[in-house]
Write a protein that holds these residues in place. Structure first.
Motif, mmCIF file in Angstrom:
data_model
loop_
_atom_site.group_PDB
_atom_site.id
_atom_site.type_symbol
_atom_site.label_atom_id
_atom_site.label_comp_id
_atom_site.label_asym_id
_atom_site.label_seq_id
_atom_site.Cartn_x
_atom_site.Cartn_y
_atom_site.Cartn_z
ATOM 1 N N ALA A 96 33.713 25.595 64.110
ATOM 2 C CA ALA A 96 35.239 25.213 63.593
ATOM 3 C C ALA A 96 35.366 23.764 63.743
ATOM 4 C CB ALA A 96 36.090 25.846 64.615
ATOM 5 N N TYR A 97 34.681 22.949 64.522
ATOM 6 C CA TYR A 97 35.036 21.703 64.371
ATOM 7 C C TYR A 97 34.342 20.959 63.111
ATOM 8 C CZ TYR A 97 34.456 16.669 65.799
ATOM 9 O OH TYR A 97 34.534 15.226 65.785
ATOM 10 N N SER A 135 35.866 21.724 60.167
ATOM 11 C CA SER A 135 37.111 21.030 59.696
ATOM 12 C C SER A 135 36.777 19.610 59.285
ATOM 13 C CB SER A 135 38.027 20.771 60.974
ATOM 14 O OG SER A 135 38.297 22.230 61.423
ATOM 15 N N ARG A 147 36.992 17.237 55.394
ATOM 16 C CA ARG A 147 37.509 16.178 55.004
ATOM 17 C C ARG A 147 36.401 15.295 54.460
ATOM 18 N NH1 ARG A 147 39.973 20.110 57.285
ATOM 19 N NH2 ARG A 147 42.120 20.254 55.977
ATOM 20 N N TYR A 192 40.996 12.170 62.629
ATOM 21 C CA TYR A 192 40.808 13.570 62.612
ATOM 22 C C TYR A 192 40.065 13.973 63.900
ATOM 23 C CZ TYR A 192 41.994 13.596 57.530
ATOM 24 O OH TYR A 192 42.414 14.016 56.606
ATOM 25 N N TYR A 242 40.912 17.260 66.076
ATOM 26 C CA TYR A 242 40.201 18.362 66.093
ATOM 27 C C TYR A 242 39.172 18.591 67.540
ATOM 28 C CZ TYR A 242 40.896 19.029 61.182
ATOM 29 O OH TYR A 242 41.651 18.993 60.042
ATOM 30 N N ARG A 243 39.060 17.319 68.237
ATOM 31 C CA ARG A 243 38.425 17.387 69.611
ATOM 32 C C ARG A 243 39.283 18.066 70.534
ATOM 33 N NH1 ARG A 243 34.467 13.354 69.742
ATOM 34 N NH2 ARG A 243 34.745 12.988 71.944
ATOM 35 N N PHE A 255 39.413 21.933 69.497
ATOM 36 C CA PHE A 255 38.430 22.746 69.735
ATOM 37 C C PHE A 255 37.540 22.755 70.668
ATOM 38 C CE2 PHE A 255 38.841 22.478 64.576
ATOM 39 C CZ PHE A 255 39.362 23.819 64.581
ATOM 40 N N TRP A 300 29.227 16.798 72.342
ATOM 41 C CA TRP A 300 29.194 18.087 71.835
ATOM 42 C C TRP A 300 27.849 18.636 72.511
ATOM 43 C CZ3 TRP A 300 32.221 21.682 70.399
ATOM 44 C CH2 TRP A 300 33.567 21.475 69.684
ATOM 45 N N TYR A 309 43.946 27.473 69.349
ATOM 46 C CA TYR A 309 44.333 27.316 67.995
ATOM 47 C C TYR A 309 44.912 28.394 67.295
ATOM 48 C CZ TYR A 309 39.714 28.715 66.698
ATOM 49 O OH TYR A 309 38.460 29.426 66.292
#
Lengths: 632, 221
Positions: A432-433, A436, A440, B139, B143-144, B147, B202, B213
């Motif tokens: 999912a990361y 996303s 972009r 971003y 997002y981190r 997620f 990660w 989410y």
């Protein structure tokens, strides 16, 4: 067996369950019309319980418990033993809740608690149990199509913030609960506390105020059924006119008061099958501890997610007739087709819905069958996006056209990865990361390609401006969302002992209790304003204006804006106005292929600037409206 | 100095953001210092402070365009950094605080594009490269958290300089006549640091709970 004729039986690989779920509790406490357990109703050579036990085992749940009543024990023991499930025989809801509290107390794995008499596609169960987006949550659907007896809930930003049970009411409901509750291991302690509290509250039967709530519900159910009967009566009368060669509209409209009176009369003496259904549901809801546990969790402020059943089949048939109806209806739902259809996100924009998802889902299915992982597709999409940028960077017409085609393909792959993940239920947080972030990245790499192609300082500035605008819009989206979620999380929940869900509801409850003793029966009540409005709507098909409460300007604007949603097709314009990702890629494709990079950026900036104003106006209005309502 | 007893300036500077909005701001050491000192004394909500800063900067950009002198650029950037930096010390609890991180983005990206434009030619490409690296940072912040359940490493708040630190560096580079090359170098260094930290995060198994989410999607039936 009949369903297997329709779609070939497919062994689906086991899915990864989220929330560390290990234990299933199936609640087989509802009775059917012959007095036996509804969970023992026949289904495809076995029973409903057999079907659910198999589904739970297929989903990888090893620790399965069935809660039932002494009179049902004989009918269910064989099924439970065959499946290796533990049978808990309890005298009533309080004992059921005690068993759940004991199971949850100190448990290391999470729970799924479900009614044992459901017919539900496995895909729907996977939707809630395997989605990493839902730790603790419910299986739900919209308000329509589930009948008047449904357990309702209210969502705020996808979070369930209020729910009903036999003894609890919800104001402004937006969804229906479908009897499947998931509790992540992290919420076990709260879950055990909620179950124990409910056990104590129910120890001597439901409290008096809860019984009043149930009486009120029963009355509402009767009125709903009465209204449906009356509408059917009126329709039949019109059909008879038509059959006699006359105009349907010759039937004189009923006065609202007369309509409401007739509805009440019918509510008192329902047709036999409605009456039987009413009694079944009325009895079953009092045995439904799943809804009680749901309210217990919500009132303790647990973050509850929601997974919509979408196209999958769901039914709770409590009778033989209901089973036959469900067996016929499930034929209409080819699970495999539904699975593919529901892999497409519901909230996509116009371009994505009509120019991409129409065929990308078949690419997703092909990729799934060939064993491609969603992340492989995501990386491929990025590579194609970079190739598109390289083509743009050549700066000649052929390059722009090739780039445009590659941008489109890259966007299609971008939809495929998510659809593949949903279709195969191979979700991951990392997936999912990167999905996303790569989305972009592709967009901005394309900007760079176009600017290199144009090789002008001015176009670089335009590209930078568009990047800034997109980052600004993204920041507003997420910051507004974070603020909103925080406000939702901080809104205090009333205790579970209280039936209504908010302060407003408390006032309503008080008024109702004060009124109740004076009323002997339904027929003595004067029609309420709401009923009269309903009568006008049923008879004339027009929606009469509600009695206008004083509202702030911001609220009035927001309300009239929502009214526009009723105009068919307008929703797509509203979605396009927000300039979602599909539309942005479409603009890049078309303008790059036909015009110059400079044009691309000017169109992007103009549309994006409009979208910024459009979405910000809505948010400012909502912020002001909330502010005002708090100040009151 | 401190209004709350028992909290030293040092502790306040070391304090890491707690709310999502504070994370999304992406403050560096200078903004935190301004917030912890002047910010405590100014009884104005954060959004007006940020807007005054950004409006001043954008007004000068509009008036002077790419003909602005280095001194004008430095003064306008300083104006923005001071006002918006002070806002970091105000509680982000008022109802319009959600607009603040966006205002900081506009000031930072806009300032960098402007600096690139005043130098001209490939400096605009360099400015684009730099803000593209910054976009990754911003971003990533969102997002981190979403997620991975936790934001990027706290040392990056200082190492990446914060929005105000980067603006200061780029302004100094402009004065030193270093762009366009320096802009590309800065963009590259930032990209390498940010992406490496992200990759490392990660590869390490996270004990943080799954971030919830939500899909805003609705069932239309």
């Amino acid at each position: 067996m009949a369903t297997e004729l329709q779609s070939p039986p497919q062994r689906r690989p086991p899915v990864q369950l989220s929330g560390n779920i290990t234990t299933a509790v199936l609640v087989a406490t509802a009775a059917t019309d012959d007095g036996g357990p509804a969970a023992a109703l026949p289904w495809e050579g076995g029973t409903l319980l057999d079907r659910l036990l198999t589904q739970m085992a297929e989903l990888g749940l090893r620790d399965i418990h069935v809660v039932t009543r002494p009179q049902f024990e004989d009918r269910l023991r064989a099924s439970a033993e065959r499946a290796g499930a533990t049978l808990h025989v309890c005298a009533g809801p309080s004992e059921d809740l005690a068993e759940v509290a004991d199971l949850a107390d100190g448990a290391t794995g999470g729970f799924v608690v479900a009614l044992a008499d459901l017919v539900v596609h496995r895909g729907a169960l996977e939707g809630i149990l395997a989605s990493p987006g839902i730790a603790t949550g419910v299986l739900g659907t919209g308000l329509g199509g589930v009948g008047p007896f449904a357990i309702r809930g209210r969502l705020a930003r996808g979070r369930l913030v209020s729910a009903s049970s036999a003894y609890h009411s919800v104001s402004a409901p937006r969804m229906s609960f479908l009897g499947v509750l998931k509790v992540a291991a992290a919420d076990n302690a709260t879950f055990a506390e909620a179950a124990a509290e409910l056990r104590d509250l129910m120890a001597d039967g439901p409290p008096v105020s809860w019984q009043r709530e149930l009486e009120h519900k029963a009355e509402q159910w009767r009125l709903t059924l009465g209204r449906a009967t009356l509408k059917a009566e009126r329709r039949a009368a019109r059909d008879a006119l038509e059959a006699a060669g006359r105009d349907r509209d010759e039937l004189p409209p009923m006065e609202p008061e007369e309509y409401a009176r007739r509805k009440r009369t019918l509510a008192r003496s329902l047709p036999a099958d409605d009456e039987a259904e009413f009694h079944l549901r009325h009895a079953a809801t009092q045995q439904d501890i799943v809804a009680l546990l749901l309210v217990g969790l919500v009132r303790r402020g647990v973050h509850m997610g929601n997974s919509f059943v979408r196209g999958f089949f769901w039914a709770r048939p409590l009778s033989r007739a209901g089973i036959e109806e469900a067996a016929a209806a499930i034929q209409e739902h080819d699970e495999e087709r539904v699975r593919l259809k529901s892999a497409v996100k519901g909230a996509d924009g116009f371009f994505t819905t009509f120019f991409v998802s129409t065929w990308s889902r078949y690419v997703a299915r092909w990729a799934g069958r060939r064993g491609f992982s969603p992340n492989q597709v995501t990386v491929l999409a990025l590579c194609v996006g970079v190739a598109a940028a390289a083509a743009f960077a050549t700066g000649d017409r052929a390059g722009y056209i090739v780039g445009a085609v590659l941008v489109y393909l890259s966007f299609v792959l971008d939809c495929v990865d998510g659809q593949l993940a949903r279709y195969t239920r191979r979700y991951s947080k990392f997936g999912a990361y990167i999905d996303s972030v790569f989305d972009r990245s592709k967009e901005y790499v394309a900007f760079a390609g176009l600017a290199i192609g144009a090789s002008s300082s001015e176009v670089w500035i335009l590209a930078g401006a568009m990047l800034t605008l997109q980052t600004l819009r993204h920041s507003f989206d997420f910051s507004y969302g974070a603020t909103d979620r925080q406000a939702i999380a901080e809104t205090p929940q009333p205790p579970v002992a209280q039936s209504p869900d908010d302060a407003l509801g408390r006032g309503r409850m008080k008024a109702r209790n004060a009124l109740e003793p004076k009323l002997v029966g339904l027929e003595d009540r004067a029609a309420t304003a709401a009923e009269l409005r309903e009568a006008v709507e049923d008879e004339s098909g027009e929606r009469p204006a509600a009695a206008a409460a004083p509202r702030s300007l911001a609220r009035r604007i927001l309300a009239s804006w929502r009214v526009l949603d009723r105009i068919p097709g307008l929703i797509w314009f509203k979605k396009m106005a927000a300039f979602p990702i599909g539309e942005r890629f479409a603009v890049i494709c078309v303008t790059a292929a036909l015009f110059t990079p400079r044009t691309t950026f000017i169109v992007l900036l103009a549309w994006g600037g409009f979208a910024l104003l459009y979405t910000s106006t809505g948010r400012i209005l909502r912020t002001v409206a909330k502010w005002r309502s708090l100040a009151l | 100095m401190s209004t709350a007893p028992g909290i030293t300036l040092g502790e306040r500077l070391a304090h890491s953001p707690r709310t999502p909005l504070e994370h999304y701001r992406d403050d560096g050491p200078i903004a935190r210092l301004l917030g912890a000192t002047v910010g405590r004394l100014v009884p104005i909500p954060p959004l007006p402070l940020g807007l005054i800063g950004a409006a001043g900067l954008l007004a000068v950009v509009a008036a002077e365009g790419d003909a602005a002198s280095d001194g004008t650029v430095a003064a306008a950037i300083a104006w923005f950094v001071v006002w918006a930096g002070v806002s970091s010390g105000r509680p982000h609890t008022d109802r319009f605080a959600w607009a603040l991180p966006g205002v900081l983005r506009v000031g930072e990206y806009g300032g960098i594009i402007w600096i690139g434009a005043t130098v001209g030619e490939s400096a605009s490409a360099g400015a684009f490269a730099l803000i593209a690296s910054l976009a990754f940072r911003h971003y990533d912040l969102v997002y981190r958290s979403r997620f991975q359940g936790k934001p990027p490493a706290a040392w990056l708040d200082v190492a990446a300089g914060g929005w105000e630190g980067r603006l200061a560096v780029v302004t100094v580079l402009l004065a030193a006549g270093a762009p366009p090359a320096a802009l590309f170098v800065l963009a590259g260094v930032l990209a390498v640091v940010l992406v490496s930290e992200c990759v490392v995060s990660w590869t390490r198994p996270s004990a943080a709970p799954v971030s919830i989410y939500e899909d805003e999607e609705d069932e239309g039936d």
